[in-house]
Design a protein around this motif. Structure first.
Motif, PDB file in Angstrom:
ATOM      1  N   ILE A  96       0.855  -1.197   0.000  1.00 23.97           N
ATOM      2  CA  ILE A  96       0.000   0.000   0.000  1.00 23.97           C
ATOM      3  C   ILE A  96       0.892   1.249   0.000  1.00 23.97           C
ATOM      4  CG2 ILE A  96      -1.772   1.246   1.310  1.00 23.97           C
ATOM      5  CD1 ILE A  96      -2.548  -1.512   2.544  1.00 23.97           C
ATOM      6  N   GLU A 142      -6.292   0.244 -10.211  1.00 19.63           N
ATOM      7  CA  GLU A 142      -7.090  -0.455  -9.216  1.00 19.63           C
ATOM      8  C   GLU A 142      -8.283   0.422  -8.809  1.00 19.63           C
ATOM      9  OE1 GLU A 142      -5.203  -3.142  -5.994  1.00 19.63           O
ATOM     10  OE2 GLU A 142      -5.172  -1.113  -5.213  1.00 19.63           O
ATOM     11  N   VAL A 164     -10.155   2.086  -6.326  1.00 19.29           N
ATOM     12  CA  VAL A 164      -9.968   2.441  -4.913  1.00 19.29           C
ATOM     13  C   VAL A 164     -10.966   3.517  -4.471  1.00 19.29           C
ATOM     14  CG1 VAL A 164      -8.348   3.286  -3.186  1.00 19.29           C
ATOM     15  CG2 VAL A 164      -7.540   1.804  -5.007  1.00 19.29           C
ATOM     16  N   LEU A 187     -14.371  -0.966   0.033  1.00 16.36           N
ATOM     17  CA  LEU A 187     -13.102  -0.747   0.739  1.00 16.36           C
ATOM     18  C   LEU A 187     -13.281  -0.047   2.106  1.00 16.36           C
ATOM     19  CD1 LEU A 187     -10.121  -1.414   0.345  1.00 16.36           C
ATOM     20  CD2 LEU A 187      -9.892   0.698  -0.965  1.00 16.36           C
ATOM     21  N   TYR A 240     -12.369  -1.735   5.910  1.00 18.82           N
ATOM     22  CA  TYR A 240     -11.487  -1.185   6.944  1.00 18.82           C
ATOM     23  C   TYR A 240     -12.235  -0.985   8.269  1.00 18.82           C
ATOM     24  CZ  TYR A 240      -7.247  -0.720   4.207  1.00 18.82           C
ATOM     25  OH  TYR A 240      -6.107  -1.000   3.494  1.00 18.82           O
ATOM     26  N   LEU A 284     -14.973  -7.925  -0.292  1.00 16.19           N
ATOM     27  CA  LEU A 284     -13.967  -7.051  -0.908  1.00 16.19           C
ATOM     28  C   LEU A 284     -13.108  -7.841  -1.892  1.00 16.19           C
ATOM     29  CD1 LEU A 284     -12.518  -4.290  -1.091  1.00 16.19           C
ATOM     30  CD2 LEU A 284     -11.027  -5.055   0.756  1.00 16.19           C
ATOM     31  N   GLN A 285     -12.765  -9.058  -1.499  1.00 15.55           N
ATOM     32  CA  GLN A 285     -11.905  -9.878  -2.348  1.00 15.55           C
ATOM     33  C   GLN A 285     -12.571 -10.220  -3.672  1.00 15.55           C
ATOM     34  OE1 GLN A 285      -9.315  -9.744  -0.443  1.00 15.55           O
ATOM     35  NE2 GLN A 285      -8.218 -10.263  -2.293  1.00 15.55           N
ATOM     36  N   PHE A 333     -12.528  -7.077  -5.827  1.00 12.37           N
ATOM     37  CA  PHE A 333     -11.232  -6.849  -6.474  1.00 12.37           C
ATOM     38  C   PHE A 333     -10.967  -7.877  -7.575  1.00 12.37           C
ATOM     39  CE2 PHE A 333      -9.552  -4.208  -2.817  1.00 12.37           C
ATOM     40  CZ  PHE A 333      -9.243  -3.101  -3.598  1.00 12.37           C
ATOM     41  N   ARG A 337     -10.215  -6.798 -11.267  1.00 12.39           N
ATOM     42  CA  ARG A 337      -8.857  -7.097 -11.751  1.00 12.39           C
ATOM     43  C   ARG A 337      -8.938  -7.915 -13.036  1.00 12.39           C
ATOM     44  NH1 ARG A 337      -5.509  -4.460  -8.990  1.00 12.39           N
ATOM     45  NH2 ARG A 337      -5.965  -5.505  -7.045  1.00 12.39           N
ATOM     46  N   PHE A 350      -3.159 -10.729  -0.208  1.00 13.39           N
ATOM     47  CA  PHE A 350      -3.967  -9.977   0.757  1.00 13.39           C
ATOM     48  C   PHE A 350      -5.004 -10.889   1.425  1.00 13.39           C
ATOM     49  CE2 PHE A 350      -2.597  -5.930  -1.098  1.00 13.39           C
ATOM     50  CZ  PHE A 350      -2.789  -5.031  -0.069  1.00 13.39           C
ATOM     51  N   ASN A 377      -5.407 -11.997   5.332  1.00 10.40           N
ATOM     52  CA  ASN A 377      -6.609 -11.688   6.109  1.00 10.40           C
ATOM     53  C   ASN A 377      -7.246 -12.957   6.680  1.00 10.40           C
ATOM     54  OD1 ASN A 377      -7.589  -8.729   6.254  1.00 10.40           O
ATOM     55  ND2 ASN A 377      -6.687  -8.918   4.213  1.00 10.40           N
ATOM     56  N   ARG A 386      -5.856   8.839   2.487  1.00 15.10           N
ATOM     57  CA  ARG A 386      -7.152   8.133   2.534  1.00 15.10           C
ATOM     58  C   ARG A 386      -7.470   7.843   4.004  1.00 15.10           C
ATOM     59  NH1 ARG A 386      -5.192   3.647  -1.424  1.00 15.10           N
ATOM     60  NH2 ARG A 386      -5.335   4.753  -3.386  1.00 15.10           N
ATOM     61  N   GLU A 400      -7.224   4.386   5.833  1.00 20.98           N
ATOM     62  CA  GLU A 400      -5.907   3.713   5.892  1.00 20.98           C
ATOM     63  C   GLU A 400      -5.005   4.297   6.983  1.00 20.98           C
ATOM     64  OE1 GLU A 400      -4.302   4.231   1.976  1.00 20.98           O
ATOM     65  OE2 GLU A 400      -5.429   2.564   1.128  1.00 20.98           O
ATOM     66  N   TYR A 408      -0.958  -4.735  10.810  1.00 22.70           N
ATOM     67  CA  TYR A 408      -1.446  -5.183   9.494  1.00 22.70           C
ATOM     68  C   TYR A 408      -0.438  -4.809   8.408  1.00 22.70           C
ATOM     69  CZ  TYR A 408      -4.972  -5.707   5.703  1.00 22.70           C
ATOM     70  OH  TYR A 408      -5.664  -6.080   4.572  1.00 22.70           O
TER      71      TYR A 408
HETATM   72  N1  LIG Z   1      -8.182  -6.861   1.720  1.00 23.55           N
HETATM   73  C1  LIG Z   1      -7.683  -6.468   0.553  1.00 23.55           C
HETATM   74  N2  LIG Z   1      -7.558  -7.358  -0.441  1.00 23.55           N
HETATM   75  C2  LIG Z   1      -7.076  -7.012  -1.663  1.00 23.55           C
HETATM   76  O1  LIG Z   1      -6.973  -7.831  -2.581  1.00 23.55           O
HETATM   77  C3  LIG Z   1      -6.677  -5.673  -1.834  1.00 23.55           C
HETATM   78  N3  LIG Z   1      -6.159  -4.988  -2.886  1.00 23.55           N
HETATM   79  C4  LIG Z   1      -6.016  -3.726  -2.460  1.00 23.55           C
HETATM   80  N4  LIG Z   1      -6.433  -3.613  -1.183  1.00 23.55           N
HETATM   81  C5  LIG Z   1      -6.484  -2.366  -0.412  1.00 23.55           C
HETATM   82  C6  LIG Z   1      -5.161  -1.902   0.091  1.00 23.55           C
HETATM   83  C7  LIG Z   1      -5.297  -0.400   0.011  1.00 23.55           C
HETATM   84  O2  LIG Z   1      -5.909   0.097   1.193  1.00 23.55           O
HETATM   85  C8  LIG Z   1      -6.242  -0.156  -1.136  1.00 23.55           C
HETATM   86  C9  LIG Z   1      -5.559   0.223  -2.438  1.00 23.55           C
HETATM   87  O3  LIG Z   1      -4.607  -0.672  -2.826  1.00 23.55           O
HETATM   88  O4  LIG Z   1      -6.956  -1.369  -1.309  1.00 23.55           O
HETATM   89  C10 LIG Z   1      -6.844  -4.795  -0.768  1.00 23.55           C
HETATM   90  N5  LIG Z   1      -7.336  -5.172   0.416  1.00 23.55           N
END
Ligand SMILES: Nc1nc(=O)c2ncn([C@H]3C[C@H](O)[C@@H](CO)O3)c2[nH]1
Ligand SMILES: Nc1ncnc2c1ncn2[C@@H]1O[C@H](COP(=O)(O)OP(=O)(O)OP(=O)(O)O)[C@@H](O)[C@H]1O
Length: 214
Positions: A8, A30, A32, A38, A42, A52-53, A56, A60, A85, A89, A145, A148, A159
């Motif tokens: 990050i 990405e 964001v 997202l 958090y 979230l996964q 993404f 992606r 990631f 987690n 952000r 974060e 983390y």
């Molecule tokens: N949990 C999780 N899984 C992902 O695949 C993933 N890819 C990015 N991120 C989070 C990191 C940055 O805060 C923000 C931008 O990169 O998004 C992720 N978080």
């Protein structure tokens, strides 16, 4: 396709813009700031890690299909890091073994489709941006952000430490394509034109060796 990797705040989005402008190609970013999941993640990682996964993974995959049609398009994170990631987690208790199994199988299944959906399967080059913990925190603060920021959540420093330590092994093991590492602590390619030139020269050299740059 050139894929950027790094933790990050490593500078992937910034370098994606700089590199794609330099090469006259397209950058794919990405999701964001327009990612509705997202901030929820958090706030409540246990509840939202899996969603979230999937979010993404879907975005992606879409970017990869679009980026792979032309040499030297730039993608600002790899699909392999999403998995890093998620497994981290999951190891922290934020996803169940069943969710991990579903994710891993879905990812493998989607990757099998890639050669049909795109011209080729693997990136031409992975450019990894290597940063220290202090640089990471500094950049996260600089970008600002809110979700974060370490002061928002006392568990975030741990983390971030874990993430960085996993990245070391991840880069060493990565063997899907040729790869190179850039020292993100050393080169300020955002604000220093000399550093930017040095970084672009290093990448150009690799691309020439691979035959995707004249
Ligand atoms: N949990 C999780 N899984 C992902 O695949 C993933 N890819 C990015 N991120 C989070 C990191 C940055 O805060 C923000 C931008 O990169 O998004 C992720 N978080
Ligand atoms: N090499 C660098 N030198 C100085 N500042 C940098 C450098 N790389 C990035 N920055 C700054 O750090 C912040 C984060 O950069 P950026 O958004 O490009 O990172 P990222 O890797 O895409 O992050 P994320 O994975 O969270 O999306 C920005 O404010 C950017 O201007």
């Amino acid at each position: 396709m050139i894929v950027l990797s790094g933790a990050i705040g490593a500078g992937k989005s910034s370098l994606a813009t700089i590199l794609s402008e330099h090469l006259g190609t397209e950058a794919f970013y990405e999701q964001v700031d327009n990612n509705p999941v997202l901030p929820l993640f958090y706030k409540d990682p246990k509840k939202y890690a899996f969603l979230l996964q999937i979010y993404f993974l879907n975005k992606r995959f879409d970017s990869i299909k679009k980026a792979m049609v032309q040499d030297n398009n730039v993608l600002d994170r790899s699909i392999y890091e999403d998995s890093l990631f998620f497994h981290m987690n999951a190891d922290m208790g934020r996803a169940t073994p069943q969710e991990v199994k579903v994710y891993d199988e879905l990812l493998a299944n989607m990757m099998q489709e890639l050669p049909y959906a795109a011209a080729k399967k693997a990136p031409d080059l992975l450019v990894h941006l290597d940063i220290s913990y202090d640089t990471m925190i500094h950049r996260i603060e600089k970008r600002g952000r809110s979700y974060e920021q370490p002061e928002q959540d006392p568990t975030l420093p741990e983390y971030y430490h874990q993430l960085l330590s996993r990245y070391d092994g991840w880069y060493d093991d990565y063997d899907y394509s040729p790869k190179m590492k850039i020292d993100g602590d050393k080169y300020d390619f955002v604000e220093n034109p000399e550093d930017r030139k040095k970084v672009l020269d290093l990448i150009d050299e690799q691309l020439r060796n691979r035959g995707t740059l004249d």
